[in-house]
Design an enzyme around this catalytic site. Structure first.
Site, PDB file in Angstrom:
ATOM      1  N   LEU A 158      37.199  38.050  49.865  1.00 18.15           N
ATOM      2  CA  LEU A 158      36.360  38.079  48.665  1.00 18.15           C
ATOM      3  C   LEU A 158      37.257  37.777  47.465  1.00 18.15           C
ATOM      4  O   LEU A 158      38.434  38.143  47.463  1.00 18.15           O
ATOM      5  CB  LEU A 158      35.701  39.456  48.478  1.00 18.15           C
ATOM      6  CG  LEU A 158      34.694  39.919  49.532  1.00 18.15           C
ATOM      7  CD1 LEU A 158      34.257  41.351  49.235  1.00 18.15           C
ATOM      8  CD2 LEU A 158      33.492  38.993  49.574  1.00 18.15           C
ATOM      9  N   ASP A 159      36.690  37.130  46.449  1.00 14.90           N
ATOM     10  CA  ASP A 159      37.448  36.886  45.223  1.00 14.90           C
ATOM     11  C   ASP A 159      37.915  38.208  44.625  1.00 14.90           C
ATOM     12  O   ASP A 159      37.280  39.254  44.815  1.00 14.90           O
ATOM     13  CB  ASP A 159      36.600  36.140  44.198  1.00 14.90           C
ATOM     14  CG  ASP A 159      36.309  34.698  44.596  1.00 14.90           C
ATOM     15  OD1 ASP A 159      37.034  34.174  45.461  1.00 14.90           O
ATOM     16  OD2 ASP A 159      35.354  34.117  44.049  1.00 14.90           O
ATOM     17  N   LYS A 160      38.984  38.149  43.856  1.00 12.65           N
ATOM     18  CA  LYS A 160      39.572  39.358  43.269  1.00 12.65           C
ATOM     19  C   LYS A 160      38.555  40.177  42.487  1.00 12.65           C
ATOM     20  O   LYS A 160      38.515  41.409  42.595  1.00 12.65           O
ATOM     21  CB  LYS A 160      40.751  38.969  42.370  1.00 12.65           C
ATOM     22  CG  LYS A 160      41.457  40.150  41.730  1.00 12.65           C
ATOM     23  CD  LYS A 160      42.641  39.683  40.894  1.00 12.65           C
ATOM     24  CE  LYS A 160      43.329  40.862  40.209  1.00 12.65           C
ATOM     25  NZ  LYS A 160      44.490  40.438  39.393  1.00 12.65           N
TER      26      LYS A 160
END
Length: 335
Positions: A158-160
């Site tokens: 998942l993106d940060k």
């Protein structure tokens, strides 16, 4: 809160959890500021504002001259120009690294671990060599419980700034089982996104997206060099006063930044997305502060199978605190 010299406070400061305050600033260009660059005028007239921060605010679309958004730092001011912007002064205290705690563990069975990934925690090690990413922190948590997960690994990412359900496997075989389901598109994925604008009741986006450009960290729609991407969307709620929508996203493919790029494509960019989105001028100070922290994309639910089983199980992630706060504000008749 320090004095803002000749800058004028337009409203009361809004207290936030970190002890900092949202400040709304108005600067009237008099003789000393005529012909001065926009970013330099902001720095000179606002105590504690660095030039880098001023440039970032301008780039994000958070700065207005005579009620018109300006994105050019070198824009020269004229006599009588009214410059307005909102920002949170930098907190000199070193931020505490994100940790994994008991409440973040959503599922732990048959060698599969699902966590509710916190906002701001990288899924994997960054180019800067950040020690604080998912796998070592999950290992550290289970070490305190007497379990050594030597071979723990991610099944996806998942993106940060994206929160929500993230799957890990305790062995290479279990990771491969989970990754196969992602590759074969048998895992059912549901995300929630807070978007600007009134989204359609039901809609679908199909387009070809490129890989992430290493120079600017973005993807783009390209019929020639992109790969197929597809997402189904449903509007769950619309908040008329703020002009925002809560949208359910069901991606079929899993391209990098897919949901962010798809929603931007239909002009419903995700709130707080500084890459594909835009600053929303209608927001109250409370909403503006929450939106400025991160983009509002949450991996709400995953359905998958365990090794050796055919029946799908479901793991659902509750919203983080910032999500809870912003939805409460959006639902308020006063917002």
């Amino acid at each position: 809160m320090g004095r803002l010299y000749s800058a004028k406070m337009l409203c009361k400061p809004v207290a936030i959890e970190t002890g900092r305050y949202m400040q709304t600033v108005e600067i009237l260009a008099k003789r000393g500021l005529v012909g001065k660059r926009l970013d330099l005028a902001m720095v000179e007239e606002t105590k504690g504002l660095s030039r880098r921060k001023a440039k970032s605010l301008i780039d994000d679309g958070s700065v207005f001259v005579n009620d018109q958004r300006v994105r050019i730092a070198s824009r020269q001011l004229s006599f009588g120009d009214r410059l307005t912007f909102r920002y949170v002064p930098d907190n000199k205290k070193k931020p505490q690294p994100v940790q994994i705690s008991e409440r973040d563990i959503l599922f732990d069975q048959a060698g599969v671990i699902a966590i509710n990934k916190p906002v701001g925690l990288p899924s994997q090690e960054t180019k800067k060599g950040d020690r604080f990413h998912v796998v070592p922190l999950v290992k550290r948590f289970f070490q305190t419980k007497g379990r050594d997960l030597e071979h723990l690994a991610l099944a996806h990412r998942l993106d940060k700034e994206t929160s929500g359900v993230l799957l890990l496997g305790e062995t290479p075989e279990i990771v491969a089982h989970l990754m196969d389901q992602f590759r074969e598109k048998t895992i059912e994925k549901t995300y929630h996104a807070l978007c600007y604008g009134k989204a359609q009741d039901e809609f679908e986006v199909r387009c070809r997206l490129t890989a992430i450009n290493p120079k600017n960290g973005t993807v783009k729609v390209s019929q020639k060099s992109g790969k197929d991407s597809q997402t189904f969307f449903t509007r769950k709620e619309y908040y008329q006063k703020s002009g925002m929508s809560l949208v359910e996203c069901r991606p079929v493919t899993g391209r990098s930044h897919q949901l962010r790029a798809h929603l931007a494509k239909v002009r419903n960019p995700i709130a707080g997305d500084k890459v594909y989105g835009d600053t929303h001028p209608k927001l109250s100070d409370e909403l503006y502060h929450l939106v400025s922290q991160h983009h509002y994309l949450h991996a709400r639910l995953l359905k998958f199978t365990l090794p050796g089983q055919s029946k799908k199980l479901q793991v659902k992630a509750p919203y983080p605190k910032t999500w809870q706060s912003i939805i409460e504000l959006l639902r308020s008749p006063l917002t």
